[in-house]
Design an enzyme around this catalytic site. Structure first.
Site, PDB file in Angstrom:
ATOM      1  N   GLY A  12       0.582  -1.536   0.074  1.00 25.00           N
ATOM      2  CA  GLY A  12      -0.167  -0.064  -0.140  1.00 25.00           C
ATOM      3  C   GLY A  12       1.159   1.162   0.081  1.00 25.00           C
ATOM      4  N   ASP A  13      -0.270   2.672  -0.214  1.00 25.38           N
ATOM      5  CA  ASP A  13       0.625   4.236  -0.382  1.00 25.38           C
ATOM      6  C   ASP A  13       1.440   3.884  -0.863  1.00 25.38           C
ATOM      7  OD1 ASP A  13      -0.893   4.923   2.258  1.00 25.38           O
ATOM      8  OD2 ASP A  13       0.919   3.343   3.516  1.00 25.38           O
ATOM      9  N   LYS A  16      -0.523   5.372  -5.679  1.00 20.82           N
ATOM     10  CA  LYS A  16      -1.782   5.757  -6.198  1.00 20.82           C
ATOM     11  C   LYS A  16      -2.547   6.481  -6.495  1.00 20.82           C
ATOM     12  CE  LYS A  16      -3.641   1.945  -3.706  1.00 20.82           C
ATOM     13  NZ  LYS A  16      -2.068   1.851  -2.695  1.00 20.82           N
ATOM     14  N   LYS A  18      -2.028   9.729  -7.361  1.00 23.40           N
ATOM     15  CA  LYS A  18      -1.041  10.020  -7.754  1.00 23.40           C
ATOM     16  C   LYS A  18      -1.177   9.983  -9.084  1.00 23.40           C
ATOM     17  CE  LYS A  18       2.744  11.590 -10.190  1.00 23.40           C
ATOM     18  NZ  LYS A  18       3.905  12.732 -10.499  1.00 23.40           N
ATOM     19  N   GLY A  40      -5.452   6.026   1.830  1.00 20.36           N
ATOM     20  CA  GLY A  40      -6.113   7.204   2.031  1.00 20.36           C
ATOM     21  C   GLY A  40      -4.310   7.351   0.468  1.00 20.36           C
ATOM     22  N   HIS A  41      -5.148   7.905  -0.363  1.00 20.79           N
ATOM     23  CA  HIS A  41      -4.996   8.146  -1.863  1.00 20.79           C
ATOM     24  C   HIS A  41      -4.714  10.008  -1.636  1.00 20.79           C
ATOM     25  CE1 HIS A  41      -6.303   4.154  -2.858  1.00 20.79           C
ATOM     26  NE2 HIS A  41      -5.359   4.488  -2.630  1.00 20.79           N
ATOM     27  N   THR A 125      -6.455  -0.217  10.487  1.00 19.73           N
ATOM     28  CA  THR A 125      -6.204   1.640  10.347  1.00 19.73           C
ATOM     29  C   THR A 125      -7.809   1.784  10.733  1.00 19.73           C
ATOM     30  OG1 THR A 125      -8.117   1.300   8.940  1.00 19.73           O
ATOM     31  CG2 THR A 125      -5.964   1.478   8.086  1.00 19.73           C
ATOM     32  N   ARG A 139     -22.827 -13.375   5.922  1.00 20.35           N
ATOM     33  CA  ARG A 139     -24.164 -13.089   5.102  1.00 20.35           C
ATOM     34  C   ARG A 139     -25.318 -12.253   5.917  1.00 20.35           C
ATOM     35  NH1 ARG A 139     -23.654 -19.495   2.990  1.00 20.35           N
ATOM     36  NH2 ARG A 139     -22.797 -19.397   5.535  1.00 20.35           N
ATOM     37  N   GLN A 220      -4.482  -0.140  -0.896  1.00 18.99           N
ATOM     38  CA  GLN A 220      -3.970  -1.218  -1.302  1.00 18.99           C
ATOM     39  C   GLN A 220      -2.754  -2.037  -1.734  1.00 18.99           C
ATOM     40  OE1 GLN A 220      -7.546  -2.233   0.480  1.00 18.99           O
ATOM     41  NE2 GLN A 220      -7.042  -0.426   1.733  1.00 18.99           N
ATOM     42  N   ARG A 301       5.612   5.234   8.831  1.00 20.20           N
ATOM     43  CA  ARG A 301       5.712   4.271   7.664  1.00 20.20           C
ATOM     44  C   ARG A 301       6.625   3.485   8.066  1.00 20.20           C
ATOM     45  NH1 ARG A 301       3.287   7.479   2.879  1.00 20.20           N
ATOM     46  NH2 ARG A 301       1.084   6.888   3.547  1.00 20.20           N
ATOM     47  N   ARG A 327       8.500   7.976  -6.571  1.00 17.42           N
ATOM     48  CA  ARG A 327       9.625   8.727  -5.104  1.00 17.42           C
ATOM     49  C   ARG A 327      10.650   8.335  -5.822  1.00 17.42           C
ATOM     50  NH1 ARG A 327       7.862  10.321  -0.523  1.00 17.42           N
ATOM     51  NH2 ARG A 327       5.833  10.271  -0.051  1.00 17.42           N
ATOM     52  N   LEU A 328      10.663   8.242  -7.377  1.00 16.05           N
ATOM     53  CA  LEU A 328      12.247   8.209  -7.782  1.00 16.05           C
ATOM     54  C   LEU A 328      13.441   9.674  -6.986  1.00 16.05           C
ATOM     55  CD1 LEU A 328      14.608   6.401  -9.445  1.00 16.05           C
ATOM     56  CD2 LEU A 328      13.657   8.207 -11.324  1.00 16.05           C
ATOM     57  N   GLY A 411       7.853  13.072  -8.378  1.00 15.44           N
ATOM     58  CA  GLY A 411       7.505  14.183  -7.689  1.00 15.44           C
ATOM     59  C   GLY A 411       5.603  14.002  -6.967  1.00 15.44           C
TER      60      GLY A 411
HETATM   61  P1  IMO Z   1      -3.760   2.478   0.923  1.00 12.28           P
HETATM   62  O1  IMO Z   1      -4.886   2.544  -0.671  1.00 12.28           O
HETATM   63  C1  IMO Z   1      -1.638   1.030   3.545  1.00 12.28           C
HETATM   64  C2  IMO Z   1      -2.949  -1.671   6.153  1.00 12.28           C
HETATM   65  C3  IMO Z   1      -3.432  -1.016   7.623  1.00 12.28           C
HETATM   66  C4  IMO Z   1      -2.953  -3.019   8.634  1.00 12.28           C
HETATM   67  C5  IMO Z   1      -3.297  -3.877   7.577  1.00 12.28           C
HETATM   68  C6  IMO Z   1      -4.826  -3.942   7.949  1.00 12.28           C
HETATM   69  O2  IMO Z   1      -3.307   4.176   1.442  1.00 12.28           O
HETATM   70  O3  IMO Z   1      -2.607   2.098  -0.034  1.00 12.28           O
HETATM   71  P2  IMO Z   1      -7.444  -2.871   7.663  1.00 12.28           P
HETATM   72  O4  IMO Z   1      -7.820  -1.552   8.602  1.00 12.28           O
HETATM   73  O5  IMO Z   1      -7.402  -2.540   6.458  1.00 12.28           O
HETATM   74  O6  IMO Z   1      -7.827  -3.971   8.789  1.00 12.28           O
HETATM   75  O7  IMO Z   1      -5.474  -3.071   8.333  1.00 12.28           O
HETATM   76  O8  IMO Z   1      -3.557  -3.246   6.648  1.00 12.28           O
HETATM   77  N1  IMO Z   1      -3.578  -0.755   5.543  1.00 12.28           N
HETATM   78  C7  IMO Z   1      -2.850  -0.061   4.447  1.00 12.28           C
HETATM   79  N2  IMO Z   1      -1.580   0.295   4.247  1.00 12.28           N
HETATM   80  N3  IMO Z   1      -2.127   1.575   2.891  1.00 12.28           N
HETATM   81  C8  IMO Z   1      -3.715   1.223   2.677  1.00 12.28           C
HETATM   82  O9  IMO Z   1      -4.049   2.175   1.881  1.00 12.28           O
HETATM   83  C9  IMO Z   1      -3.858   0.444   3.771  1.00 12.28           C
HETATM   84  N4  IMO Z   1      -4.760  -0.005   3.882  1.00 12.28           N
HETATM   85  C10 IMO Z   1      -4.959  -0.952   5.084  1.00 12.28           C
HETATM   86  O10 IMO Z   1      -2.158  -1.068   8.099  1.00 12.28           O
HETATM   87  O11 IMO Z   1      -1.070  -3.565   8.120  1.00 12.28           O
HETATM   88 MG    MG Z   2      -2.268   5.616   0.682  1.00 14.82          MG
END
Ligand code: IMO
Ligand code: MG
Length: 425
Positions: A12-13, A16, A18, A40-41, A125, A139, A220, A301, A327-328, A411
């Site tokens: 994740g992070d 995406k 951008k 979180g985008h 989260t 269900r 994610q 992070r 992030r190069l 950037g």
């Molecule tokens: P984006 O879309 C980074 C991680 C949480 C935790 C695990 C489970 O910004 O890439 P959850 O709340 O989903 O049950 O948590 O997943 N996690 C992320 N880490 N970016 C995210 O989203 C994430 N969404 C969940 O930190 O380890």
């Molecule tokens: Mg994020």
């Protein structure tokens, strides 16, 4: 014209948001298929900085329709807040009637379950995402479409809430949620969201039939995938490409490409194995320099070197045909850059990503190094501007993963993007 998936390839992070904002110029629809407001985008362009959790990252282009598919879990409070902040009307945003609702008791349960896990906490989260998917699979979930009949919902809710309160109070010793508050909330949601609730799969299918481009927006990352990630330290949905088909109701032949977004190094938020993690002062320095703090929870992070073993695995389970490296510029000015090319696991060298968390925890990275570069890559937009050192690093990533790099982000602003080969035809 077809659909293009843009999928998080690490934990994740990856940036995406951008990239999707950049690509959305050429798309009619931008579609979320999995996860919820655990995402979180961040989108930065001339109109400002946008922090998005639930609405797709295509909203800054006035010509786009942004849709939230059935595979997403939706907290209506969060959705209404983002609709308000971004002035989105139903001609710009639709949510599937079959997406499941994150209810207030899911948020309470997410936090209580984590507290009970103690040292074994996942580091979720805390947004209720996991418990909402649990109810879906059991269900017993509530779907967005049910908001359209608030009277019927008000009849069903007392039994559901009473059952959840038994768990909240008797198992976890927490405070019960209030049924009257919840009924009032669902009535408010019904009124405010009604016009946004649409059969999203039809909107996507019609756009594809009409020859328009659809961008499928990942949340994610592959290594947080419920099936293919580092279970149990994963999220409760399928961010990998398979999740796009079930999460939107489309067929595989719709695809013109599946791109994986990789950061030029690695980060992870929350618990779980992370073989290339950089501990101590060096990791702290990179975190501060790169501003690696979560958009959703503000958590620091964890930082690591690029993990080529994990990357190759991620490319395989998603069938990537193109890579996007973000992030190069963060690597500018480093003396030496390491890439993990294999693991040592129980005394043997392997280039296979161990599937289970216990084995991955024991894996020790084997690194190759490339020399760093002093020239800045920040804001460059043409392949001819890439210095030799950065080029060698990108070539090494391509060689390790075995898939060509098509876009490099230099950037956070939309314009700080370098296209090597057009992703969207
Ligand atoms: P984006 O879309 C980074 C991680 C949480 C935790 C695990 C489970 O910004 O890439 P959850 O709340 O989903 O049950 O948590 O997943 N996690 C992320 N880490 N970016 C995210 O989203 C994430 N969404 C969940 O930190 O380890
Ligand atoms: Mg994020």
């Amino acid at each position: 014209m077809p659909a293009y998936a843009v999928i998080g390839a690490q934990w994740g992070d990856e940036g995406k948001g951008k990239i999707i904002d950049f690509l959305a110029e050429k798309a009619a629809i931008i579609a979320r298929y999995s996860g919820g407001n655990n995402a979180g985008h961040t989108v930065i362009n001339d109109a400002g900085t946008f922090k998005l959790h639930l609405v797709p990252s295509g909203i800054c282009w006035p010509h786009t329709m942004n849709v939230i598919g059935n595979g997403v879990v939706v907290d209506p409070e969060v959705l209404l807040k983002e609709i308000g902040e971004n002035n989105l009307d139903p001609s710009r945003l639709a949510v599937s009637d079959r997406a499941h609702l994150i209810m207030p008791y899911h948020v309470v349960l997410d936090r209580l379950e984590e507290a009970k896990r103690g040292d074994a906490a996942i580091g979720t989260t805390g947004r209720g995402v996991g418990p909402a998917y649990v109810d879906k699979v059991a269900r017993q979930g509530l779907r967005v479409g049910e908001l359209l009949d608030p009277e019927e919902l008000a009849l069903r809710l007392p039994e559901i809430v009473a059952f959840k309160n038994e768990i909240i109070t008797k198992i976890y010793g927490g405070n019960p949620v209030d049924i009257e508050d919840i009924i009032a909330l669902t009535k408010k949601w019904a009124t405010e969201l009604a016009e946004y609730i649409r059969p999203v799969e039809n909107l996507v299918a019609d756009a594809l039939d009409n020859g328009e481009n659809v961008i499928v927006e990942g949340a994610q990352g592959a290594l947080l995938d419920l099936d293919h990630g580092t279970y149990p330290y994963v999220t409760s949905s399928n961010p990998t490409v398979g999740g796009t088909l079930t999460g939107l109701g489309m067929g595989p032949r719709s695809y013109g490409g599946v791109a994986g977004v990789f950061k030029a190094y690695c980060t992870r938020v929350g618990a779980g194995p992370f073989p290339t993690e950089i501990h101590g002062a060096e990791g702290d320095r990179i975190r501060e320099m790169a501003g690696e703090f979560g958009v959703t929870t503000g958590r620091a992070r964890r930082i690591g070197w690029f993990d080529g073993v994990a990357a190759k695995y991620s490319a395989r389970v998603n069938g990537f045909d193109g890579l996007i490296v973000t992030r190069l510029d963060t690597l500018d000015g480093w003396d030496e850059i390491k890439i993990c090319v294999a693991y040592e696991l129980d005394g043997k060298r392997t280039d296979q990503f161990p599937i289970d968390a216990a084995r991955l925890e024991r894996a020790k990275p084997i690194y190759e190094s490339v020399p760093g570069w002093t020239e800045s890559t920040r804001s460059i937009t043409k392949p001819s501007q890439i210095n030799d050192g950065a080029k060698a690093y990108l070539n090494k990533l391509e060689e390790v993963i075995g898939v060509p790099i098509k876009i490099v982000s230099t950037g956070p602003h939309r314009d700080e993007t370098l296209v090597i080969e057009d992703l969207i035809g």
